[in-house]
Design an enzyme around this catalytic site. Sequence first.
Site, PDB file in Angstrom:
ATOM      1  N   GLY A 103      -3.731   4.143  11.850  1.00  0.00           N
ATOM      2  CA  GLY A 103      -2.348   3.899  12.236  1.00  0.00           C
ATOM      3  C   GLY A 103      -1.700   5.087  12.905  1.00  0.00           C
ATOM      4  O   GLY A 103      -0.480   5.258  12.842  1.00  0.00           O
TER       5      GLY A 103
ATOM      6  N   ASN B 116      -1.191   5.620  15.962  1.00  0.00           N
ATOM      7  CA  ASN B 116      -0.634   5.328  17.285  1.00  0.00           C
ATOM      8  C   ASN B 116       0.884   5.186  17.292  1.00  0.00           C
ATOM      9  O   ASN B 116       1.505   5.123  18.356  1.00  0.00           O
ATOM     10  CB  ASN B 116      -1.254   4.053  17.856  1.00  0.00           C
TER      11      ASN B 116
ATOM     12  N   GLY C 189       4.859   5.678  14.776  1.00  0.00           N
ATOM     13  CA  GLY C 189       5.571   6.033  13.562  1.00  0.00           C
ATOM     14  C   GLY C 189       5.099   7.321  12.917  1.00  0.00           C
ATOM     15  O   GLY C 189       4.802   8.321  13.577  1.00  0.00           O
ATOM     16  N   ILE C 190       5.038   7.278  11.598  1.00  0.00           N
ATOM     17  CA  ILE C 190       4.639   8.444  10.813  1.00  0.00           C
ATOM     18  C   ILE C 190       3.241   8.908  11.194  1.00  0.00           C
ATOM     19  O   ILE C 190       2.972  10.107  11.278  1.00  0.00           O
ATOM     20  CB  ILE C 190       4.724   8.112   9.319  1.00  0.00           C
ATOM     21  N   GLY C 191       2.344   7.969  11.435  1.00  0.00           N
ATOM     22  CA  GLY C 191       0.982   8.332  11.809  1.00  0.00           C
ATOM     23  C   GLY C 191       0.920   9.118  13.099  1.00  0.00           C
ATOM     24  O   GLY C 191       0.211  10.129  13.200  1.00  0.00           O
TER      25      GLY C 191
ATOM     26  N   SER D 169       3.744   5.226  -1.460  1.00  0.00           N
ATOM     27  CA  SER D 169       5.145   4.953  -1.173  1.00  0.00           C
ATOM     28  C   SER D 169       5.955   5.064  -2.454  1.00  0.00           C
ATOM     29  O   SER D 169       5.418   4.911  -3.556  1.00  0.00           O
ATOM     30  CB  SER D 169       5.278   3.534  -0.604  1.00  0.00           C
TER      31      SER D 169
ATOM     32  N   TYR E 236       3.789  -6.083  -1.476  1.00  0.00           N
ATOM     33  CA  TYR E 236       3.865  -4.727  -0.948  1.00  0.00           C
ATOM     34  C   TYR E 236       3.813  -3.712  -2.079  1.00  0.00           C
ATOM     35  O   TYR E 236       3.076  -2.717  -2.010  1.00  0.00           O
ATOM     36  CB  TYR E 236       5.145  -4.538  -0.138  1.00  0.00           C
TER      37      TYR E 236
END
Length: 312
Positions: free
Chosen positions: A29, A31, A33-35, A156, A181
């Site tokens: 991930g 690509n 946001g946080i990543g 999280s 989630y």
Amino acid sequence: MLDVTKTGIRNWKPDALPDLTGKRYIITGGNSGIGFDAAKMLADKGGDVVIAGRSEQKINAAAASLQSSATGEIDTVQLDLSNLSNVRKAAETVRARYDKIDGLINNAGIMQTPETRTVDGYELQLATNHLGHFLWAGLLFDLVEHADGRIVTVSSIAHKFGTIFTDDLMLEKSYSPTQAYGQSKLANMLFGLELHRRLAAKGSTVQSIVCHPGYSNTALQDTGPSGLLNFAYKFLNPLLAQPSALGAIPTVLAAAGEEAQSGAYYGPTGWGDARGPVGDSFVAMRGRNAERAQWLWEESEKLVDFEWDFLS
């Protein structure tokens, strides 16, 4: 209960990173946001970064953006964590290209999606956030070991409210996007700490570190939740969420900070752990339940058809 390593780190910032030239980090991930922000921080310090993600168009665009200012090598691997066959294929690609991984960062995730079953028949959030990463890390473990590296699991603050439904892990009897989630992020926590326990028992040089981004403004809230949840985030994010770049700091600390230690849990430490200075964060008792972690580990091995024999 499994103890969590306390390191005394307070208000850690990326400028404390050492030169990362010659070190390789693979981030799922990466690509957006946080990543992406974490990948950029690592690349800015000279690290070689591999972005693993589902969309080839998106990971290639992210890699091009990073490469424009990076001194290290930027590469991509197509990876769909919700498809176990694809996870195996992607791991084979990585093994063919590299002989070591300094930081395997399990970052990708989805949030509060409508009820969906994967091609393997599993609940989508648990499959993507936990099971895919569980298999991915197992298949690439020896490459991390060759580098005396780290496996970083992004959990999280939602783990505090999660439950592992041992009698209905795939939530087939009753589905709630929020419960699904919470279960998946609690699974991330249990996996990261159980991995640390097993590594310590074997005397391995590999470190397992867990982190979380607090409440950060990313596409996670836009692309997963639907209906009223999606509507609520459109108002909450501008008011309460911190910028994505701040949310990425705990991941960078866990992946490459010299101060980081195995078994620790890093994240924002202010305002309910949603934002604030980065350091040792709070793990709920359910996240420190070693018996539940062992159950989940064994069940995960069955579900992904892969045994971590080397850590049993």
